[in-house]
Design a protein around this motif. Sequence first.
Motif, PDB file in Angstrom:
ATOM      1  N   LEU A 118       5.121   5.897  -3.216  1.00  0.00           N
ATOM      2  CA  LEU A 118       5.243   7.244  -2.408  1.00  0.00           C
ATOM      3  C   LEU A 118       4.368   8.315  -2.855  1.00  0.00           C
ATOM      4  N   VAL A 119       3.946   9.067  -1.803  1.00  0.00           N
ATOM      5  CA  VAL A 119       3.355  10.316  -1.955  1.00  0.00           C
ATOM      6  C   VAL A 119       3.983  11.357  -0.910  1.00  0.00           C
ATOM      7  N   LEU A 120       4.848  12.236  -1.298  1.00  0.00           N
ATOM      8  CA  LEU A 120       5.619  13.336  -0.474  1.00  0.00           C
ATOM      9  C   LEU A 120       5.039  14.619  -0.683  1.00  0.00           C
ATOM     10  N   LEU A 121       4.194  15.046   0.341  1.00  0.00           N
ATOM     11  CA  LEU A 121       3.557  16.298   0.150  1.00  0.00           C
ATOM     12  C   LEU A 121       4.103  17.356   0.837  1.00  0.00           C
TER      13      LEU A 121
ATOM     14  N   ALA B   9       0.832  -1.399  -0.042  1.00  0.00           N
ATOM     15  CA  ALA B   9      -0.116   0.066   0.048  1.00  0.00           C
ATOM     16  C   ALA B   9       0.857   1.104  -0.110  1.00  0.00           C
ATOM     17  N   ALA B  10       0.243   2.247  -0.427  1.00  0.00           N
ATOM     18  CA  ALA B  10       0.928   3.408  -0.568  1.00  0.00           C
ATOM     19  C   ALA B  10       1.357   4.093   0.740  1.00  0.00           C
ATOM     20  N   THR B  11       2.605   5.098   1.090  1.00  0.00           N
ATOM     21  CA  THR B  11       2.877   5.550   2.035  1.00  0.00           C
ATOM     22  C   THR B  11       2.823   7.092   1.825  1.00  0.00           C
ATOM     23  N   THR B  12       2.227   7.849   2.418  1.00  0.00           N
ATOM     24  CA  THR B  12       1.884   9.109   2.320  1.00  0.00           C
ATOM     25  C   THR B  12       2.681   9.943   3.340  1.00  0.00           C
ATOM     26  N   ILE B  13       3.760  10.731   3.058  1.00  0.00           N
ATOM     27  CA  ILE B  13       4.486  11.575   3.957  1.00  0.00           C
ATOM     28  C   ILE B  13       3.974  13.163   3.763  1.00  0.00           C
TER      29      ILE B  13
END
Length: 156
Positions: free
Chosen positions: A81-84, A54-58
């Motif tokens: 990876l979703v890096l915001l 599953a995706a990891t959102t930071i």
Amino acid sequence: MTTTLRNSLWILAFPIIALAHGPKAEAATICVDPGHTPTDLFTALTTWVNATGAATTIKVAGGTYAISASLTQLHDPASPLVLLGGYKPNTGCDDGQRNITAYATTLDGGGTGVFGLEPAAPTTIDGLAFSNYFGGTTNVSGAPQQGVVINAVRST
């Protein structure tokens, strides 16, 4: 086969089918907000590298973060990876408090750092600026490289 026996077989087969598919990985959301949460950016990125499926959102609160890192994700299934960046500080990365202009988020290499990512799954980076990444070297993709390097890991 009687109806009772058929129903009993289905009840016995259901747990086996569920076990064969295994538990689904849960998506992780990590907040990096020094005034509100204890997680630092490097720890959050390491969590993503080690995640499966599953995706990891930071989510990163506005500010400047000194970081030099080279991270490669080699396992299967890999975690997207979703890096915001751009979250208002001290809000716990509340989505309603995200404004990438008002709460600029900068990753700073300090003039000798390098930022290298080799994701094995889709990666989204939004609302972050990279600054002072020169002088350092990483061997991301097997060759010395400087600066900010983001390469896709390809299987052969």
